[in-house]
Write a protein that holds these residues in place. Structure first.
Motif, PDB file in Angstrom:
ATOM      1  N   LYS A 276       0.848  -1.192   0.000  1.00 48.62           N
ATOM      2  CA  LYS A 276       0.000   0.000   0.000  1.00 48.62           C
ATOM      3  C   LYS A 276       0.880   1.237   0.000  1.00 48.62           C
ATOM      4  CE  LYS A 276      -2.172   0.963   3.858  1.00 48.62           C
ATOM      5  NZ  LYS A 276      -3.169   0.915   4.957  1.00 48.62           N
ATOM      6  N   ASP A 277       0.540   2.212  -0.814  1.00 45.62           N
ATOM      7  CA  ASP A 277       1.327   3.441  -0.911  1.00 45.62           C
ATOM      8  C   ASP A 277       0.355   4.600  -1.054  1.00 45.62           C
ATOM      9  OD1 ASP A 277       2.962   5.580  -1.592  1.00 45.62           O
ATOM     10  OD2 ASP A 277       4.317   4.363  -2.807  1.00 45.62           O
ATOM     11  N   LEU A 278       0.216   5.376  -0.008  1.00 45.65           N
ATOM     12  CA  LEU A 278      -0.732   6.496   0.011  1.00 45.65           C
ATOM     13  C   LEU A 278      -0.131   7.785  -0.534  1.00 45.65           C
ATOM     14  CD1 LEU A 278      -2.201   5.950   3.617  1.00 45.65           C
ATOM     15  CD2 LEU A 278      -2.978   4.953   1.465  1.00 45.65           C
ATOM     16  N   SER A 279       1.102   7.735  -1.005  1.00 45.19           N
ATOM     17  CA  SER A 279       1.877   8.946  -1.276  1.00 45.19           C
ATOM     18  C   SER A 279       1.526   9.579  -2.619  1.00 45.19           C
ATOM     19  CB  SER A 279       3.369   8.619  -1.261  1.00 45.19           C
ATOM     20  OG  SER A 279       3.735   7.926  -2.450  1.00 45.19           O
ATOM     21  N   ILE A 280       2.060  10.780  -2.811  1.00 44.93           N
ATOM     22  CA  ILE A 280       1.871  11.501  -4.064  1.00 44.93           C
ATOM     23  C   ILE A 280       2.529  10.772  -5.233  1.00 44.93           C
ATOM     24  CG2 ILE A 280       3.917  12.955  -3.815  1.00 44.93           C
ATOM     25  CD1 ILE A 280       0.454  13.954  -5.300  1.00 44.93           C
TER      26      ILE A 280
END
Length: 529
Positions: free
Chosen positions: A359-363
């Motif tokens: 999971k990667d919530l980043s920009i």
């Protein structure tokens, strides 16, 4: 869509401090403005138009079956994030305004438990059809809650899609096949299957939901045996054509206006290439919409959309060329055909070392989504675009909203992928037409240089012009808009997603003023005519 969960080392995120400025940057950048580049005027030609937009969406698979039965406050907040077009007191959008929602018509694997050969409970689905041949319309209640929530918040189009026929109809009594790449639905059951699909459509109408389209098959090229870990069914092109003909007749018989959407190709080259590794399942635009024994374009309920999935085709070297080929094939075979990119999440990119796992919530992933979306719109001329699963409980790059894997209640997190999609979905409205823009710095849209700097697209209707800029780079740029002398004194509102902003309203200015594009951001400019 078939996930393969493998080990993954998470990327390290650099924490940036905040700097001042409304229309400049709202955070410290990793690089100063690159003033060595020339040709900083973005020319937008409102007289040169392309596809008419229908909208943006996502699917309810698989989490809505649970989240739709969570407490009202939590599920309503998630529905607002996905569908709302309201703004708060400071002008910030409260949601991303999706106007298309895909409803997964379940095959009933959940009732089979471990015997379904689907290990993950959340990937099993409820089914309306029961063992005694009757229907239980209380099933899929969580998904049906989201149908109503979407309608209440203004969603305009609903698509019912099936990954497998009900388990009562399949060859092995399961929702995936025992023989990889071979259909699990005998042609003798086609009539029963289309009866089922249209019965579901009629039932949903009684609940106030009209399925504008039915998608009876999905990613027919893949194996869909038990190793897939989910519901699925392969079909040859001939089998698809025969099934679709029966579905068309059944829709007519029941007086339904619902259209049929095909083919949900597993990757876009299966739509336009022949001689691939999936013989009898490729070249689908020509097969179904051109001529020959599988031609179905003349059916009364056939949609004027062909649907494909952008998986496995999003490396920089593929982004523009493959989408150019797709659009070229559509124009060659049937100029009236439109393209729907009907399913995508980030599954990997070998050129940039991106793995779908983790999971990667980043920009970073928000920008990656925006770049794929940009090329689907500008090179494949997609009129509609849908993300895969709106709500994900997984450690994977597949969610707009991430949720706890709880059947009764849980928390949620938003991702930058939610908000960069919102830079398009909240403002590029149904009925708008894409209009011509150059690309900045003297480069073309298909240039790798552009793919790593600013990608621009623009859309209009009678009231507004919407410009979306995707700045993939960590430089800040100062540019200008040129509408051939028009709109120069008009006001534009600006909304930005960046490391520190989530589809935030960042102010207004006149079109003629310099425009400062923040690093690693997606910014939408809404200009009243």
């Amino acid at each position: 869509m078939n996930h393969f969960y493998i080990s993954y080392m998470k990327w390290t995120t650099i924490i940036l401090s905040i700097c001042l400025g409304l229309t400049s940057c709202s955070e410290e950048t990793t690089g100063n403005e690159d003033k060595t580049l020339e040709d900083t005027v973005l020319s937008i030609d409102l007289t040169q138009t392309y596809q008419q937009m229908e909208g943006f969406g996502a699917s309810d698979a698989w989490s809505a079956q649970y989240v739709g039965n969570w407490p009202d406050a939590t599920k309503s907040a998630i529905a607002d994030l996905l569908f709302s077009t309201a703004v708060d007191d400071e002008g910030n959008p409260e949601g991303i305004g999706l106007n298309i929602w895909r409803f997964n018509i379940g095959a009933g694997s959940k009732a089979q438990g471990a015997g379904s050969d689907i290990n993950d409970l959340w990937r099993r689905t409820e089914g309306f059809l029961q063992e005694d041949g009757t229907y239980d319309w209380t099933q899929q209640s969580g998904q049906r809650w989201f149908l109503q929530a979407a309608k209440q918040r203004g969603v305009q189009k609903f698509i019912g899609f099936s990954n497998s026929a009900p388990v009562q109809m399949t060859k092995n009594g399961k929702a995936n096949t025992s023989a990889a790449q071979q259909s699990n639905l005998d042609p003798s059951e086609f009539e029963n299957f289309v009866e089922f699909l249209t019965d579901v459509t009629v039932q949903l109408q009684t609940e106030g939901i009209t399925l504008d389209e039915l998608s009876p098959v999905n990613e027919t090229q893949w194996d869909w045996d038990k190793s897939s870990g989910q519901e699925g069914c392969p079909f040859t092109n001939e089998e698809v054509a025969n099934l679709v003909r029966k579905l068309d007749s059944k829709l007519t018989e029941k007086g339904l206006s619902t259209k049929i959407e095909i083919t949900e190709a597993g990757q876009i080259d299966y739509l336009y290439q022949s001689g691939t590794n999936r013989p009898d399942k490729d070249n689908q635009i020509a097969e179904f919409f051109g001529s020959g024994s599988n031609y179905v374009a003349d059916l009364s309920h056939m949609s004027d959309f062909v649907a494909g999935h952008s998986y496995w085709t999003t490396e920089q070297s593929n982004l523009a060329p493959m989408r150019k080929e797709l659009w070229s094939k559509i124009k060659e075979v049937n100029p009236n055909l439109k393209y729907n990119m009907s399913e995508y999440c980030i599954m990997g990119d070998s050129e940039e070392g991106i793995d779908g796992n983790g999971k990667d919530l980043s920009i970073d992933m928000g920008l990656y989504l925006a770049r794929v979306l940009h090329y689907d719109l500008t090179e494949a001329n997609a009129s509609a675009w849908q993300w895969w699963i709106a709500m994900s409980p997984y450690d994977y790059k597949d969610g707009l909203v991430y949720i706890d894997k709880s059947e009764v209640n849980g928390g949620y997190q938003t991702s930058k992928m939610l908000y960069t999609l919102g830079n398009y979905s909240r403002f590029v409205k149904n009925g708008m037409q894409r209009v011509h823009t150059n690309q900045l710095f003297g480069k073309t849209n298909d240039d790798p240089f552009t793919q790593k700097r600013i990608m621009a697209s623009a859309y209009m209707n009678n009231d507004e012009v919407v410009v979306v800029l995707v700045n993939y780079n960590n430089y800040e740029y100062t540019i200008q808009f040129d509408f051939d002398g028009q709109l120069a004194n008009n006001e534009m509102k600006m909304y930005r997603t960046s490391r520190s902003e989530d589809l935030s309203f960042i102010g207004t200015q006149e079109v003629s003023q310099d425009i400062v594009v923040a690093p690693q951001s997606v910014t939408t400019y809404v200009i009243k005519k």
